[in-house]
Design an enzyme around this catalytic site. Sequence first.
Site, PDB file in Angstrom:
ATOM      1  N   GLY A 208      -2.601  -2.361  -6.790  1.00 44.22           N
ATOM      2  CA  GLY A 208      -1.554  -3.142  -6.877  1.00 44.22           C
ATOM      3  C   GLY A 208      -1.987  -4.405  -7.764  1.00 44.22           C
ATOM      4  O   GLY A 208      -3.114  -4.735  -7.962  1.00 44.22           O
TER       5      GLY A 208
ATOM      6  N   HIS B 179       0.899  -1.249   0.098  1.00 49.14           N
ATOM      7  CA  HIS B 179      -0.006   0.005   0.054  1.00 49.14           C
ATOM      8  C   HIS B 179       0.909   1.257   0.191  1.00 49.14           C
ATOM      9  O   HIS B 179       0.601   2.257  -0.567  1.00 49.14           O
ATOM     10  CB  HIS B 179      -0.858   0.168   1.182  1.00 49.14           C
ATOM     11  CG  HIS B 179      -1.775  -1.008   1.341  1.00 49.14           C
ATOM     12  ND1 HIS B 179      -1.698  -1.685   2.448  1.00 49.14           N
ATOM     13  CD2 HIS B 179      -2.965  -1.382   0.719  1.00 49.14           C
ATOM     14  CE1 HIS B 179      -2.941  -2.830   2.432  1.00 49.14           C
ATOM     15  NE2 HIS B 179      -3.563  -2.602   1.239  1.00 49.14           N
TER      16      HIS B 179
ATOM     17  N   ARG C 109      -3.838 -10.058   4.336  1.00 46.98           N
ATOM     18  CA  ARG C 109      -4.281 -11.473   4.855  1.00 46.98           C
ATOM     19  C   ARG C 109      -3.179 -12.458   5.405  1.00 46.98           C
ATOM     20  O   ARG C 109      -2.948 -13.474   6.163  1.00 46.98           O
ATOM     21  CB  ARG C 109      -5.049 -12.118   3.604  1.00 46.98           C
ATOM     22  CG  ARG C 109      -6.357 -11.519   3.770  1.00 46.98           C
ATOM     23  CD  ARG C 109      -7.429 -12.605   2.749  1.00 46.98           C
ATOM     24  NE  ARG C 109      -8.566 -12.176   2.940  1.00 46.98           N
ATOM     25  CZ  ARG C 109      -9.443 -11.161   2.027  1.00 46.98           C
ATOM     26  NH1 ARG C 109      -8.658 -10.705   1.036  1.00 46.98           N
ATOM     27  NH2 ARG C 109     -10.605 -10.975   2.276  1.00 46.98           N
TER      28      ARG C 109
END
Length: 279
Positions: A147, A37, A187
Amino acid sequence: MKIIKSISEMQNFSHGMRRAGETIGFVPTMGYLHEGHMSLAREAKGGNAKSVISIFVNPAQFGPSEDFAAYPRDMNGDLEKCETAFVDAVFVPDAREMYPDGFSTHVDVLDVTDVMEGTRRHGHFRGVATVVLKLFNIVMPSRAYFGRKDYQQTVVIRRMTRDLNLEAEVVVMPTVREPDGLAMSSRNAYLSPPERAAAPVIYRALSGAKKLYDDGERSAEALAGSVRKVLAGEPMVELEYAEVSDAETLAPLQQVTAGAVLAVAARIGRTRLIDNILL
Ligand code: PAF
């Protein structure tokens, strides 16, 4: 750095910037920010007068048996990271702000959602496209950054942007990886230490297939088969799919021509990971 919770305040901020002739670089996220990010945030800051990040765990893109409640969240840590990246504004709406009572409009992008994630996570891309369109209308970005790890998502968003004549330019940035090759993902936080140790096999499998391709293999079945074989050697990993598709239309390929993507989804314990490599 401005922290903005309401849609009207965010729109006022963006209107002000756009009226002043300033470009806005926008990074939509679900938070629990990592280096992937932050690389998008730096790009947004570097390429535009102002940068905006949104942090919103979007309930509409999770199926009933998916991990919405467990999805990792760390608002304070995220805001600190945004400060460090000199983000100008962070948009942090809650679910009632985004989906008030009576909300009943959705965006369905067809065809490119008929494969890969679209056939396994029903309604997922409807939730993604709807929230991204809302965010584009609220933040009014000149450029929006995504992304490549979520490859199909980037195709869906590009298609929606083209079909609905949205102004924002969609910029897709390379996947950021851990030193051992594992694609960065919020995750990954679910992985136990042994699962984390096993997880880089996904990128090893993709890189092995890419090497076969570079050495001249053009059969999609052979390339996907090589991924299946490598993953079969790691008992903790359960492959969901390995598919070779046209990079733009996502149509499944038999013979690989230029511009193809090899995408994988696999489960490691209770964690579902996706990754891909361009051929
Ligand atoms: O990639 C994500 O984090 C999400 O799908 C997005 C684009 C922020 C929409 O909720």
